[in-house]
Enzyme design. Structure first.
Site, PDB file in Angstrom:
ATOM      1  CD  GLU A 116      -2.201  -2.075   0.404  1.00 40.76           C
ATOM      2  OE1 GLU A 116      -1.315  -2.822   0.877  1.00 40.76           O
ATOM      3  OE2 GLU A 116      -2.997  -2.435  -0.479  1.00 40.76           O
ATOM      4  NE  ARG A 154      12.237   6.140 -27.885  1.00 41.67           N
ATOM      5  CZ  ARG A 154      12.168   5.514 -29.038  1.00 41.67           C
ATOM      6  NH1 ARG A 154      12.292   4.213 -29.083  1.00 41.67           N
ATOM      7  NH2 ARG A 154      11.979   6.191 -30.153  1.00 41.67           N
TER       8      ARG A 154
END
Ligand code: 6GU
Length: 250
Positions: A116, A154
C-alpha cells in the site's frame, strides 16, 4: 549511463530488460543496469520488508530501514546530485521532457514501492524526485520503472540507430508523428498516399508534419496549447476544425 533499480521484485524485469533495444544498450555498455534487492537489507530472521500501518487502515507498509540501506548501497561512490526517484502514483507525471532530462545524468536510482505504500521517512531521507507514469494505480512501481528506463535510454547517444533518431519521435517537438506505410502499395483496397510514393523529400516532410498535426488535433488537442506552431500550421488547424464542423452537418 548507470541505472540502479531498488526493488523487492527484480525478477519482474528479466523479460523486458533482456530483449531488443534494452539488451543492445546493455550489451554495448551504453547502459549499466543493476538491481538492488531490498530484502537483502532486512535484519530479522524472516527477512521482513513490510509492517502494519501506524494509525490503522488496511494493507502493509514497506519498512524504512531496508529501503534506505538499499538506496545507500546503490549510492556508494555516486556523484553528488545523483537523482533518487521514487516511483509512485503521487509523483509528477512522466513525460518526454523528463525522459530527456534524466538521460543527461550519468547515474540515476529508481526506487519501486510495493504494497500500500512506503514509510514516508524514506522519501524524507533519500528521495530527490517522485515520478508517476499516469493517473491510475499500479500494484507496484516496477512496471512504471521499466517504462521510465525504456523512455530514458532512447535518449542515450548510440542506443538507437541513425534511422530511429529520438528527436523525430512523437512528442519530441510537441506534436504527434504522422502515419507510416510499407509495402504492398495497395492492401485490401487501401493505397499508400501518392506523396510518399513520389520521393519529393520536401513535400514528404511537409505532408508528415501536416498529418502529425491532424492526429494531434483529433487525439491530443491538449498538446496544441503548448506546441510551437508556424502561421501555416495554425491555418491547417483551422482547416481541420472546419472539416469537423462540416462533417457534423452531414
Ligand atoms: Cl510510478 N507506481 C504505482 N504504484 N502506480 C502508478 C505509478 C507508479 N504511476 C502510475 N501509477
Amino acid at each position: 549511463m548507470r541505472i540502479d533499480v531498488v526493488t523487492l521484485f527484480p525478477a519482474l524485469f528479466e523479460g523486458p530488460m533482456t530483449e531488443s533495444m534494452l539488451w543492445k544498450a546493455r550489451d554495448r555498455k551504453l547502459l549499466d543496469l543493476r538491481f538492488v534487492q531490498i530484502r537483502d537489507f532486512t535484519t530479522d530472521r524472516h527477512h521482513t520488508a513490510d509492517d502494519t500501518p501506524y494509525g490503522g487502515g488496511g494493507g502493509m507498509i514497506m519498512k524504512p530501514q531496508p529501503v534506505v540501506d538499499a538506496v545507500e548501497s546503490a549510492l556508494q561512490d555516486a556523484a553528488h546530485g545523483t537523482p533518487v526517484i521514487l516511483m509512485t502514483p503521487q509523483g509528477r507525471v512522466f513525460s518526454h521532457q523528463i525522459a530527456t532530462e534524466l538521460a543527461q545524468h550519468e547515474h540515476i536510482v529508481l526506487v519501486c514501492g510495493r504494497y500500500e505504500g512506503i514509510d514516508d521517512r524514506v522519501r524524507q531521507l533519500v528521495i530527490t524526485d517522485e515520478i508517476s507514469i499516469g493517473d491510475y494505480v499500479l500494484t507496484g512501481g516496477e512496471l512504471a520503472a521499466m517504462v521510465v528506463i525504456d523512455a530514458v535510454i532512447r535518449h542515450i547517444p548510440g542506443v538507437l540507430g541513425a534511422e530511429g533518431a529520438a528527436d523525430r519521435d512523437s512528442h519530441a517537438d510537441g506534436i504527434l508523428e504522422g502515419p507510416h506505410y510499407t509495402r504492398p502499395q495497395v492492401y485490401r483496397g487501401l493505397s499508400v498516399p501518392q506523396v510518399l510514393q513520389q520521393g519529393n523529400h520536401a513535400e514528404i516532410e511537409h505532408w508528415r508534419r501536416a498529418e502529425g498535426l491532424r492526429r494531434t488535433w483529433h487525439n491530443r488537442p491538449d498538446l496544441l496549447l503548448k506546441a510551437p506552431l508556424s502561421e501555416a500550421e495554425r491555418y491547417l488547424l483551422a482547416e481541420f476544425a472546419e472539416e469537423d464542423a462540416l462533417r457534423r452537418l452531414d
